[in-house]
Design a protein around this motif. Sequence first.
Motif, mmCIF file in Angstrom:
data_model
loop_
_atom_site.group_PDB
_atom_site.id
_atom_site.type_symbol
_atom_site.label_atom_id
_atom_site.label_comp_id
_atom_site.label_asym_id
_atom_site.label_seq_id
_atom_site.Cartn_x
_atom_site.Cartn_y
_atom_site.Cartn_z
ATOM 1 N N ASP A 5 -15.637 8.055 0.179
ATOM 2 C CA ASP A 5 -15.267 9.034 -0.909
ATOM 3 C C ASP A 5 -13.902 9.494 -0.874
ATOM 4 O OD1 ASP A 5 -17.959 8.933 -1.998
ATOM 5 O OD2 ASP A 5 -18.408 10.772 -0.999
ATOM 6 N N GLU A 6 -13.228 8.915 0.189
ATOM 7 C CA GLU A 6 -11.847 9.389 0.127
ATOM 8 C C GLU A 6 -10.843 8.606 -0.821
ATOM 9 O OE1 GLU A 6 -8.238 9.382 3.578
ATOM 10 O OE2 GLU A 6 -10.319 8.690 4.379
ATOM 11 N N PHE A 7 -9.965 9.425 -1.546
ATOM 12 C CA PHE A 7 -9.235 8.814 -2.539
ATOM 13 C C PHE A 7 -7.692 8.819 -2.279
ATOM 14 C CE2 PHE A 7 -13.190 9.570 -4.692
ATOM 15 C CZ PHE A 7 -13.131 8.394 -5.294
ATOM 16 N N ILE A 8 -6.952 8.177 -2.418
ATOM 17 C CA ILE A 8 -5.402 8.222 -2.334
ATOM 18 C C ILE A 8 -4.842 7.800 -3.673
ATOM 19 C CG2 ILE A 8 -5.596 7.919 0.219
ATOM 20 C CD1 ILE A 8 -4.463 5.187 -0.289
ATOM 21 N N THR A 9 -3.493 8.569 -3.743
ATOM 22 C CA THR A 9 -2.753 8.473 -4.815
ATOM 23 C C THR A 9 -1.952 7.295 -4.778
ATOM 24 O OG1 THR A 9 -0.748 9.440 -3.727
ATOM 25 C CG2 THR A 9 -2.283 10.670 -4.909
ATOM 26 N N SER A 10 -1.487 6.651 -6.033
ATOM 27 C CA SER A 10 -0.793 5.445 -6.013
ATOM 28 C C SER A 10 0.613 5.437 -5.012
ATOM 29 C CB SER A 10 -0.254 5.333 -7.279
ATOM 30 O OG SER A 10 0.580 6.256 -7.896
ATOM 31 N N PRO A 35 -7.413 0.973 -9.594
ATOM 32 C CA PRO A 35 -7.776 2.463 -9.063
ATOM 33 C C PRO A 35 -9.475 2.898 -9.478
ATOM 34 C CG PRO A 35 -6.111 2.267 -11.233
ATOM 35 C CD PRO A 35 -6.454 1.053 -10.599
ATOM 36 N N ALA A 36 -9.862 3.541 -8.756
ATOM 37 C CA ALA A 36 -11.236 4.080 -8.810
ATOM 38 C C ALA A 36 -11.472 5.051 -9.979
ATOM 39 C CB ALA A 36 -11.796 4.756 -7.783
ATOM 40 N N ARG A 37 -10.193 5.934 -10.135
ATOM 41 C CA ARG A 37 -10.149 6.960 -11.040
ATOM 42 C C ARG A 37 -8.825 6.877 -11.560
ATOM 43 N NH1 ARG A 37 -13.199 11.697 -7.850
ATOM 44 N NH2 ARG A 37 -15.302 10.845 -7.552
ATOM 45 N N LYS A 38 -8.819 7.595 -12.738
ATOM 46 C CA LYS A 38 -7.324 8.041 -13.738
ATOM 47 C C LYS A 38 -7.595 9.211 -14.085
ATOM 48 C CE LYS A 38 -5.819 3.270 -14.846
ATOM 49 N NZ LYS A 38 -5.383 2.535 -16.083
ATOM 50 N N MET A 39 -6.591 10.178 -13.845
ATOM 51 C CA MET A 39 -6.695 11.497 -14.211
ATOM 52 C C MET A 39 -6.513 11.746 -15.704
ATOM 53 S SD MET A 39 -8.128 12.545 -11.408
ATOM 54 C CE MET A 39 -8.488 14.155 -11.632
ATOM 55 N N LYS A 48 -9.673 4.066 -3.912
ATOM 56 C CA LYS A 48 -10.517 4.213 -2.750
ATOM 57 C C LYS A 48 -10.047 3.866 -1.547
ATOM 58 C CE LYS A 48 -15.100 4.641 -4.734
ATOM 59 N NZ LYS A 48 -16.528 3.704 -4.693
ATOM 60 N N MET A 49 -9.862 4.620 -0.689
ATOM 61 C CA MET A 49 -9.156 4.223 0.676
ATOM 62 C C MET A 49 -9.829 3.007 0.932
ATOM 63 S SD MET A 49 -6.557 4.639 2.590
ATOM 64 C CE MET A 49 -6.153 3.885 3.876
ATOM 65 N N GLN A 50 -11.098 2.643 0.985
ATOM 66 C CA GLN A 50 -11.700 1.558 1.527
ATOM 67 C C GLN A 50 -11.481 0.311 0.632
ATOM 68 O OE1 GLN A 50 -13.942 1.472 3.993
ATOM 69 N NE2 GLN A 50 -13.619 -0.650 3.910
ATOM 70 N N ASP A 51 -11.109 0.688 -0.764
ATOM 71 C CA ASP A 51 -10.563 -0.381 -1.389
ATOM 72 C C ASP A 51 -9.203 -1.092 -1.136
ATOM 73 O OD1 ASP A 51 -13.084 -0.407 -2.997
ATOM 74 O OD2 ASP A 51 -12.057 0.638 -4.482
ATOM 75 N N VAL A 52 -8.378 -0.166 -0.909
ATOM 76 C CA VAL A 52 -7.008 -0.159 -0.229
ATOM 77 C C VAL A 52 -7.089 -1.208 0.996
ATOM 78 C CG1 VAL A 52 -4.918 0.648 0.384
ATOM 79 C CG2 VAL A 52 -5.997 1.702 -1.442
ATOM 80 N N GLU A 53 -7.963 -0.821 1.982
ATOM 81 C CA GLU A 53 -8.020 -1.409 3.114
ATOM 82 C C GLU A 53 -8.574 -2.966 2.995
ATOM 83 O OE1 GLU A 53 -10.525 1.284 5.543
ATOM 84 O OE2 GLU A 53 -8.769 2.583 6.396
ATOM 85 N N ASN A 54 -9.734 -2.967 2.213
ATOM 86 C CA ASN A 54 -10.152 -4.131 1.831
ATOM 87 C C ASN A 54 -9.146 -5.161 1.346
ATOM 88 O OD1 ASN A 54 -12.596 -3.303 2.888
ATOM 89 N ND2 ASN A 54 -13.558 -2.909 0.783
ATOM 90 N N PHE A 55 -8.383 -4.734 0.398
ATOM 91 C CA PHE A 55 -7.293 -5.358 -0.004
ATOM 92 C C PHE A 55 -6.445 -5.975 1.045
ATOM 93 C CE2 PHE A 55 -2.845 -5.951 -1.487
ATOM 94 C CZ PHE A 55 -3.098 -6.955 -2.552
#
Length: 68
Positions: A5-10, A35-39, A48-55
């Motif tokens: 559930d960890e999110f990071i900014t662009s 991005p997993a979410r757009k405010m 999602k940090m996991q998505d960034v790590e996977n990339f």
Amino acid sequence: MQNDDEFITSSKVCSYLGISITLLNSLEKSGHLVPARKMPLSNKRLYKMQDVENFRESVQVNGKERNL
């Protein structure tokens, strides 16, 4: 391992991957890193940090990073 559930900014994604915001925008448009979410009010993108790590893992070849 990171919390799912960890999110990071662009800007943090750019710093973590060592890329420019322009390249991040291109990766988003091409569907490689979305991005997993757009405010809604600020249009801030959260990844999602996991998505960034996977990339990051997906662009590594033989222990070396491919040019993005």
